[in-house]
Write a protein that holds these residues in place. Structure first.
Motif, short mmCIF file in Angstrom:
data_model
loop_
_atom_site.label_atom_id
_atom_site.label_comp_id
_atom_site.label_asym_id
_atom_site.label_seq_id
_atom_site.Cartn_x
_atom_site.Cartn_y
_atom_site.Cartn_z
N THR A 139 3.86 51.08 3.85
CA THR A 139 3.16 49.95 3.24
C THR A 139 2.47 50.38 1.95
O THR A 139 2.55 49.70 0.93
CB THR A 139 2.13 49.36 4.23
OG1 THR A 139 2.82 48.97 5.42
CG2 THR A 139 1.42 48.17 3.63
N LEU A 140 1.81 51.51 1.99
CA LEU A 140 1.12 52.04 0.81
C LEU A 140 2.11 52.31 -0.33
O LEU A 140 1.83 52.00 -1.49
CB LEU A 140 0.36 53.31 1.17
CG LEU A 140 -0.51 53.92 0.09
CD1 LEU A 140 -1.56 52.93 -0.40
CD2 LEU A 140 -1.19 55.18 0.62
N ARG A 141 3.26 52.86 0.00
CA ARG A 141 4.28 53.12 -1.03
C ARG A 141 4.74 51.82 -1.67
O ARG A 141 4.89 51.73 -2.89
CB ARG A 141 5.47 53.86 -0.42
CG ARG A 141 6.52 54.22 -1.47
CD ARG A 141 7.68 54.94 -0.87
NE ARG A 141 8.35 54.04 0.07
CZ ARG A 141 9.36 54.38 0.83
NH1 ARG A 141 9.81 55.61 0.80
NH2 ARG A 141 9.92 53.52 1.63
N GLN A 142 4.95 50.78 -0.86
CA GLN A 142 5.39 49.49 -1.39
C GLN A 142 4.33 48.88 -2.30
O GLN A 142 4.63 48.39 -3.38
CB GLN A 142 5.73 48.52 -0.24
CG GLN A 142 6.27 47.19 -0.71
CD GLN A 142 7.58 47.33 -1.46
OE1 GLN A 142 8.42 48.18 -1.14
NE2 GLN A 142 7.77 46.52 -2.47
N ILE A 143 3.09 48.94 -1.88
CA ILE A 143 1.99 48.39 -2.69
C ILE A 143 1.89 49.17 -4.01
O ILE A 143 1.69 48.57 -5.07
CB ILE A 143 0.66 48.45 -1.91
CG1 ILE A 143 0.70 47.44 -0.76
CG2 ILE A 143 -0.53 48.17 -2.83
CD1 ILE A 143 -0.46 47.59 0.22
N THR A 144 2.04 50.48 -3.96
CA THR A 144 1.97 51.31 -5.17
C THR A 144 3.10 50.96 -6.13
O THR A 144 2.89 50.85 -7.34
CB THR A 144 2.03 52.80 -4.78
OG1 THR A 144 0.96 53.08 -3.89
CG2 THR A 144 1.94 53.69 -6.00
N ARG A 145 4.31 50.76 -5.60
CA ARG A 145 5.44 50.37 -6.45
C ARG A 145 5.19 49.03 -7.12
O ARG A 145 5.48 48.85 -8.31
CB ARG A 145 6.73 50.30 -5.62
CG ARG A 145 7.31 51.63 -5.27
CD ARG A 145 8.56 51.48 -4.45
NE ARG A 145 9.12 52.78 -4.12
CZ ARG A 145 10.02 52.98 -3.17
NH1 ARG A 145 10.46 51.98 -2.45
NH2 ARG A 145 10.47 54.19 -2.93
N GLU A 146 4.67 48.07 -6.35
CA GLU A 146 4.38 46.75 -6.92
C GLU A 146 3.31 46.84 -8.00
O GLU A 146 3.42 46.20 -9.05
CB GLU A 146 3.96 45.78 -5.81
CG GLU A 146 5.11 45.40 -4.90
CD GLU A 146 4.68 44.55 -3.71
OE1 GLU A 146 3.54 44.03 -3.71
OE2 GLU A 146 5.49 44.41 -2.78
N ARG A 147 2.29 47.65 -7.77
CA ARG A 147 1.23 47.83 -8.76
C ARG A 147 1.79 48.43 -10.05
O ARG A 147 1.48 47.96 -11.15
CB ARG A 147 0.13 48.74 -8.21
CG ARG A 147 -1.01 48.96 -9.19
CD ARG A 147 -2.08 49.89 -8.59
NE ARG A 147 -3.18 50.06 -9.50
CZ ARG A 147 -3.22 50.95 -10.49
NH1 ARG A 147 -2.19 51.75 -10.70
NH2 ARG A 147 -4.27 51.05 -11.28
#
Length: 177
Positions: A139-147
């Motif tokens: 989840t953290l990786r996905q949020i970081t990519r979106e950011r």
């Protein structure tokens, strides 16, 4: 008398739509042979067909490892599928495979030659098993990519706005006057 196998490796060159697969083995005299290859779609049906094909090509009583490059996100579904079935899976950084490939004296880089190189790499190296990341890290990786994507888009729009405002005759809507 036939030599006993030490290990078997399935080298997989993963792309968005297909998996190019080579299978090889190493015997107790350290003789390495890559003896079969095939292409499968990179989807659930392709994964199942890959599994059936490997079961026919490999010798069940000897260790078998699936090795693939970390290619963006395209390798992830296959890695989860194979690990979920209990297979030994190793995911290797592309620069390691690329450097190893240079030692093989292969002139042309193709998907087939890359799967061959990945299989050879897995046969020659002692690799760790891939461990599925915890859900919180995914989840953290996905949020970081979106950011990162939003920041890149914001920068692009700011640059466009600055360029339009710096023109000799900026549009009335965009100018600050």
């Amino acid at each position: 008398m036939a030599s006993r196998l030490l290990k078997q490796v399935v080298g997989i060159d993963v792309a968005q739509k297909e998996l190019v697969v080579s299978i090889g083995k190493m015997d107790e005299q350290a003789v390495i042979t890559v003896y079969a290859n095939k292409i499968f779609p990179n989807n659930e049906k392709g994964f199942a067909n890959l599994e059936v094909w490997i079961n026919k090509q490999s010798i069940p009583q000897y260790p078998l490892r699936y090795v693939m490059e970390a290619t963006g996100v395209y390798h992830e579904r296959l890695a989860y599928y194979l690990a979920g079935k209990g297979y030994a899976v190793s995911i290797v950084m592309p620069n390691k495979i690329s450097n190893f490939f240079k030692t093989l004296e292969i002139k042309t880089i193709t998907d087939k030659s890359m799967s061959f190189a990945i299989a050879m790499f897995g046969l020659e190296k002692k690799l760790d098993n891939w461990v599925q990341p915890k859900r919180v890290f995914r989840t953290l990786r996905q949020i970081t990519r979106e950011r990162e994507q939003l920041i890149a888009e914001r920068t692009m729009i700011k640059n466009q706005l600055h360029a339009e405002q710096s023109e000799a005759f900026p549009g009335k809507i965009l100018s600050a006057e």
